[in-house]
Motif scaffolding. Structure first.
Motif, PDB file in Angstrom:
ATOM      1  N   PHE A  63       0.630   0.921  -1.986  1.00  0.00           N
ATOM      2  CA  PHE A  63       1.615   1.668  -1.202  1.00  0.00           C
ATOM      3  C   PHE A  63       1.023   3.046  -0.954  1.00  0.00           C
ATOM      4  CE2 PHE A  63       5.247   4.421  -0.419  1.00  0.00           C
ATOM      5  CZ  PHE A  63       5.729   3.776   0.702  1.00  0.00           C
ATOM      6  N   GLN A  64       0.870   3.374   0.336  1.00  0.00           N
ATOM      7  CA  GLN A  64       0.128   4.564   0.747  1.00  0.00           C
ATOM      8  C   GLN A  64       0.912   5.393   1.759  1.00  0.00           C
ATOM      9  OE1 GLN A  64      -3.925   3.009   1.909  1.00  0.00           O
ATOM     10  NE2 GLN A  64      -2.791   1.141   1.448  1.00  0.00           N
ATOM     11  N   VAL A  65       0.539   6.631   1.878  1.00  0.00           N
ATOM     12  CA  VAL A  65       1.164   7.525   2.856  1.00  0.00           C
ATOM     13  C   VAL A  65       0.092   8.273   3.634  1.00  0.00           C
ATOM     14  CG1 VAL A  65       3.317   7.819   1.571  1.00  0.00           C
ATOM     15  CG2 VAL A  65       1.413   9.417   1.194  1.00  0.00           C
ATOM     16  N   ARG A  66       0.484   8.678   4.824  1.00  0.00           N
ATOM     17  CA  ARG A  66      -0.363   9.514   5.691  1.00  0.00           C
ATOM     18  C   ARG A  66       0.517  10.660   6.149  1.00  0.00           C
ATOM     19  NH1 ARG A  66      -2.532  11.958   9.778  1.00  0.00           N
ATOM     20  NH2 ARG A  66      -4.411  11.184  10.760  1.00  0.00           N
ATOM     21  N   THR A  67       0.160  11.874   5.780  1.00  0.00           N
ATOM     22  CA  THR A  67       0.925  13.028   6.224  1.00  0.00           C
ATOM     23  C   THR A  67       0.483  13.408   7.636  1.00  0.00           C
ATOM     24  OG1 THR A  67      -0.624  14.570   5.198  1.00  0.00           O
ATOM     25  CG2 THR A  67       1.276  13.877   3.876  1.00  0.00           C
ATOM     26  N   LEU A  68       1.423  13.968   8.390  1.00  0.00           N
ATOM     27  CA  LEU A  68       1.182  14.384   9.768  1.00  0.00           C
ATOM     28  C   LEU A  68       1.431  15.890   9.883  1.00  0.00           C
ATOM     29  CD1 LEU A  68       2.934  11.335  11.469  1.00  0.00           C
ATOM     30  CD2 LEU A  68       0.482  11.655  11.080  1.00  0.00           C
ATOM     31  N   SER A  69       1.274  16.439  11.061  1.00  0.00           N
ATOM     32  CA  SER A  69       1.356  17.888  11.272  1.00  0.00           C
ATOM     33  C   SER A  69       2.654  18.512  10.769  1.00  0.00           C
ATOM     34  CB  SER A  69       1.201  18.220  12.757  1.00  0.00           C
ATOM     35  OG  SER A  69      -0.049  17.822  13.223  1.00  0.00           O
ATOM     36  N   ARG A  70       3.775  17.783  10.870  1.00  0.00           N
ATOM     37  CA  ARG A  70       5.078  18.346  10.480  1.00  0.00           C
ATOM     38  C   ARG A  70       5.397  18.150   8.998  1.00  0.00           C
ATOM     39  NH1 ARG A  70       8.499  19.139  15.130  1.00  0.00           N
ATOM     40  NH2 ARG A  70       9.945  20.066  13.682  1.00  0.00           N
ATOM     41  N   TYR A  71       4.459  17.631   8.223  1.00  0.00           N
ATOM     42  CA  TYR A  71       4.675  17.423   6.789  1.00  0.00           C
ATOM     43  C   TYR A  71       4.866  18.765   6.103  1.00  0.00           C
ATOM     44  CZ  TYR A  71       3.817  15.994   1.976  1.00  0.00           C
ATOM     45  OH  TYR A  71       3.927  15.776   0.633  1.00  0.00           O
ATOM     46  N   ASP A  72       5.868  18.823   5.227  1.00  0.00           N
ATOM     47  CA  ASP A  72       6.183  20.088   4.573  1.00  0.00           C
ATOM     48  C   ASP A  72       6.317  19.950   3.055  1.00  0.00           C
ATOM     49  OD1 ASP A  72       8.526  18.696   4.362  1.00  0.00           O
ATOM     50  OD2 ASP A  72       9.765  20.167   5.387  1.00  0.00           O
ATOM     51  N   GLY A  73       5.549  19.042   2.466  1.00  0.00           N
ATOM     52  CA  GLY A  73       5.603  18.881   1.023  1.00  0.00           C
ATOM     53  C   GLY A  73       6.663  17.907   0.547  1.00  0.00           C
TER      54      GLY A  73
ATOM     55  N   PRO B  16       0.346   9.795  -6.251  1.00  0.00           N
ATOM     56  CA  PRO B  16      -0.191  11.142  -6.475  1.00  0.00           C
ATOM     57  C   PRO B  16       0.305  12.175  -5.457  1.00  0.00           C
ATOM     58  CG  PRO B  16      -1.944   9.502  -6.615  1.00  0.00           C
ATOM     59  CD  PRO B  16      -0.719   8.799  -6.110  1.00  0.00           C
ATOM     60  N   ALA B  17       0.750  11.703  -4.291  1.00  0.00           N
ATOM     61  CA  ALA B  17       1.286  12.605  -3.267  1.00  0.00           C
ATOM     62  C   ALA B  17       2.765  12.924  -3.497  1.00  0.00           C
ATOM     63  CB  ALA B  17       1.091  11.989  -1.879  1.00  0.00           C
ATOM     64  N   GLY B  18       3.338  12.364  -4.570  1.00  0.00           N
ATOM     65  CA  GLY B  18       4.730  12.640  -4.895  1.00  0.00           C
ATOM     66  C   GLY B  18       5.725  11.718  -4.209  1.00  0.00           C
ATOM     67  N   ILE B  19       5.243  10.626  -3.633  1.00  0.00           N
ATOM     68  CA  ILE B  19       6.114   9.647  -2.974  1.00  0.00           C
ATOM     69  C   ILE B  19       6.150   8.397  -3.854  1.00  0.00           C
ATOM     70  CG2 ILE B  19       6.550   8.301  -0.884  1.00  0.00           C
ATOM     71  CD1 ILE B  19       6.542  11.327  -0.354  1.00  0.00           C
ATOM     72  N   THR B  20       7.354   7.975  -4.210  1.00  0.00           N
ATOM     73  CA  THR B  20       7.530   6.804  -5.055  1.00  0.00           C
ATOM     74  C   THR B  20       7.716   5.565  -4.192  1.00  0.00           C
ATOM     75  OG1 THR B  20       8.617   8.205  -6.686  1.00  0.00           O
ATOM     76  CG2 THR B  20       8.929   5.822  -6.911  1.00  0.00           C
ATOM     77  N   ALA B  21       6.958   4.526  -4.480  1.00  0.00           N
ATOM     78  CA  ALA B  21       7.038   3.263  -3.732  1.00  0.00           C
ATOM     79  C   ALA B  21       8.383   2.588  -3.954  1.00  0.00           C
ATOM     80  CB  ALA B  21       5.922   2.324  -4.178  1.00  0.00           C
ATOM     81  N   PRO B  22       8.841   1.801  -2.980  1.00  0.00           N
ATOM     82  CA  PRO B  22      10.068   1.030  -3.179  1.00  0.00           C
ATOM     83  C   PRO B  22       9.962   0.072  -4.371  1.00  0.00           C
ATOM     84  CG  PRO B  22       9.486   1.072  -0.856  1.00  0.00           C
ATOM     85  CD  PRO B  22       8.330   1.684  -1.610  1.00  0.00           C
ATOM     86  N   ASP B  23       8.747  -0.407  -4.636  1.00  0.00           N
ATOM     87  CA  ASP B  23       8.489  -1.287  -5.777  1.00  0.00           C
ATOM     88  C   ASP B  23       7.295  -0.716  -6.537  1.00  0.00           C
ATOM     89  OD1 ASP B  23       7.654  -3.261  -7.550  1.00  0.00           O
ATOM     90  OD2 ASP B  23       8.020  -4.904  -6.148  1.00  0.00           O
TER      91      ASP B  23
END
Length: 177
Positions: free
Chosen positions: A153-163, A139-146
């Motif tokens: 498969f999850q992501v955590r955005t940090l301060s420098r995240y820009d979409g 849902p965050a627009g990141i496709t898992a390797p599998d």
């Protein structure tokens, strides 16, 4: 408990902690050699020899001068842009559930943010990693390797995240498991 960067004297202890943490766990990677340690223990060694190794993101938890936990983040990419791939996170079985893993996660995420990383991706149990701000990647627009990994498969955005969006790629040694 103290959290610090891995030192050269910690390598064997990290291997032992990682092997113990993943031995007999249903979701662990199979041994690289028949009857050997879980794949995660070998993966850490492979990552140390890879171009994706970032020493600042290999952290140990120390109690009574003993390594009781370890976390590692290495160079990964989303659509050819640099990000971090987290894992493995390992804690001695007798210390699991006591806050060691939580302390390691806060330390590595804080270091990643302080050093200007935009995003961290990982494969793991959403019920555990949600407390650190991880969300399902798709849902965050990141496709898992599998794609079969689904919400694990999850992501955590940090301060420098820009979409940033696109396909996530771990450091090469992950493909060997």
């Amino acid at each position: 408990m103290m959290i610090r960067r891995e030192g050269s004297d910690d390598v064997d202890a990290i291997h032992a902690v990682t092997a113990a943490a993943f031995r007999g766990v249903a979701h662990s990677a199979p041994p690289v050699e028949p009857g050997g340690d879980p794949g995660e223990a070998t993966l850490v060694s492979w990552l140390r020899d890879d171009a994706g190794w970032i020493p600042e993101f290999s952290l140990v938890a120390i109690e009574d001068d003993q390594v009781v936990g370890h976390v590692l983040a290495t160079r990964a990419h989303v659509a050819a842009r640099p990000v971090l791939g987290l894992g493995p996170l390992s804690v001695l079985p007798r210390r699991q559930g006591s806050g060691v893993g939580t302390a390691l996660m806060h330390a590595v995420l804080g270091a990643a943010d302080a050093l200007g990383e935009p995003l961290v991706g990982l494969l793991g149990d959403p019920s555990y990693y949600r407390r650190f701000g991880f969300v399902p990647a798709q849902p965050a627009g990141i496709t898992a390797p599998d794609p079969a990994w689904g919400d694990n498969f999850q992501v955590r955005t940090l301060s420098r995240y820009d979409g940033l969006t696109g396909r996530f790629q771990y450091a090469a040694p992950f493909d060997r498991l």
